[in-house]
Design a protein around this motif. Structure first.
Motif, short mmCIF file in Angstrom:
data_model
loop_
_atom_site.label_atom_id
_atom_site.label_comp_id
_atom_site.label_asym_id
_atom_site.label_seq_id
_atom_site.Cartn_x
_atom_site.Cartn_y
_atom_site.Cartn_z
N MET A 1 0.84 -1.18 0.00
CA MET A 1 0.00 0.00 0.00
C MET A 1 0.88 1.23 0.00
SD MET A 1 -2.70 1.27 2.84
CE MET A 1 -4.16 0.59 2.15
N ASP A 2 0.50 2.24 -0.74
CA ASP A 2 1.24 3.49 -0.79
C ASP A 2 0.29 4.63 -0.50
OD1 ASP A 2 3.22 5.17 -3.34
OD2 ASP A 2 2.92 5.59 -1.24
N ALA A 3 0.19 5.04 0.74
CA ALA A 3 -0.69 6.13 1.14
C ALA A 3 0.06 7.44 1.03
CB ALA A 3 -1.18 5.91 2.56
N ASN A 4 -0.33 8.26 0.08
CA ASN A 4 0.35 9.55 -0.15
C ASN A 4 1.86 9.38 -0.30
OD1 ASN A 4 -2.00 11.02 -0.12
ND2 ASN A 4 -1.92 11.34 2.09
N GLU A 43 -11.98 -7.93 -4.49
CA GLU A 43 -12.23 -8.05 -5.92
C GLU A 43 -12.99 -6.85 -6.49
OE1 GLU A 43 -13.91 -11.82 -6.93
OE2 GLU A 43 -12.39 -12.91 -5.80
N LYS A 44 -13.47 -5.95 -5.63
CA LYS A 44 -14.29 -4.83 -6.09
C LYS A 44 -13.53 -3.50 -6.14
CE LYS A 44 -18.49 -6.87 -4.30
NZ LYS A 44 -19.62 -6.74 -3.41
N VAL A 45 -12.44 -3.39 -5.41
CA VAL A 45 -11.72 -2.12 -5.30
C VAL A 45 -10.32 -2.29 -5.88
CG1 VAL A 45 -10.89 -0.35 -3.73
CG2 VAL A 45 -13.03 -1.53 -3.23
N GLN A 46 -9.98 -1.45 -6.83
CA GLN A 46 -8.66 -1.53 -7.47
C GLN A 46 -7.61 -0.82 -6.62
OE1 GLN A 46 -9.12 0.20 -11.33
NE2 GLN A 46 -10.33 -1.51 -12.11
N ILE A 47 -6.39 -1.28 -6.73
CA ILE A 47 -5.28 -0.60 -6.08
C ILE A 47 -5.20 0.81 -6.64
CG2 ILE A 47 -2.76 -0.54 -5.86
CD1 ILE A 47 -2.83 -3.61 -5.85
N GLY A 48 -5.03 1.78 -5.78
CA GLY A 48 -4.94 3.18 -6.19
C GLY A 48 -6.27 3.91 -6.17
N THR A 49 -7.35 3.21 -5.77
CA THR A 49 -8.65 3.87 -5.68
C THR A 49 -8.59 4.97 -4.61
OG1 THR A 49 -9.82 1.86 -6.33
CG2 THR A 49 -11.09 3.51 -5.13
N PRO A 50 -9.02 6.19 -4.95
CA PRO A 50 -9.01 7.26 -3.94
C PRO A 50 -9.95 6.92 -2.79
CG PRO A 50 -9.51 8.14 -6.13
CD PRO A 50 -9.51 6.66 -6.23
N VAL A 51 -9.53 7.24 -1.58
CA VAL A 51 -10.33 6.97 -0.38
C VAL A 51 -10.39 8.25 0.45
CG1 VAL A 51 -10.43 5.64 1.76
CG2 VAL A 51 -9.61 4.56 -0.33
#
Length: 79
Positions: A1-4, A43-51
């Motif tokens: 994971m890469d948060a900011n 399976e529903k959320v792609q890596i890099g999806t804004p949160v």
């Protein structure tokens, strides 16, 4: 994971093995989830999806309007 671009050391959204810690201020910013819920989202959320992490009494539909997101969520079930 890469948060900011922090290599994941600022915020994490993850499952855990301590069910009693979910929803409590017990970490340094992580959002703890039930493992079964993480599995559903995987399976529903792609890596890099804004949160957007927020504290609010508003519902998801209202929050998406406030933050300018397109809501593509759930279907409400009749009681």
């Amino acid at each position: 994971m890469d948060a900011n671009r922090t290599n994941g050391n600022t915020y994490g959204i993850h499952g855990n093995n301590n069910e009693s810690s979910i929803g409590k201020y017990v970490s340094h910013g992580c959002v703890r989830m039930h493992n079964k819920d993480v599995e559903k989202l995987y399976e529903k959320v792609q890596i890099g999806t804004p949160v957007a992490i927020t504290y609010s009494y508003k519902g998801f539909v209202d929050l998406t309007k406030i933050y300018g997101y397109k809501f593509q969520g759930y279907k409400l079930k009749a009681n």
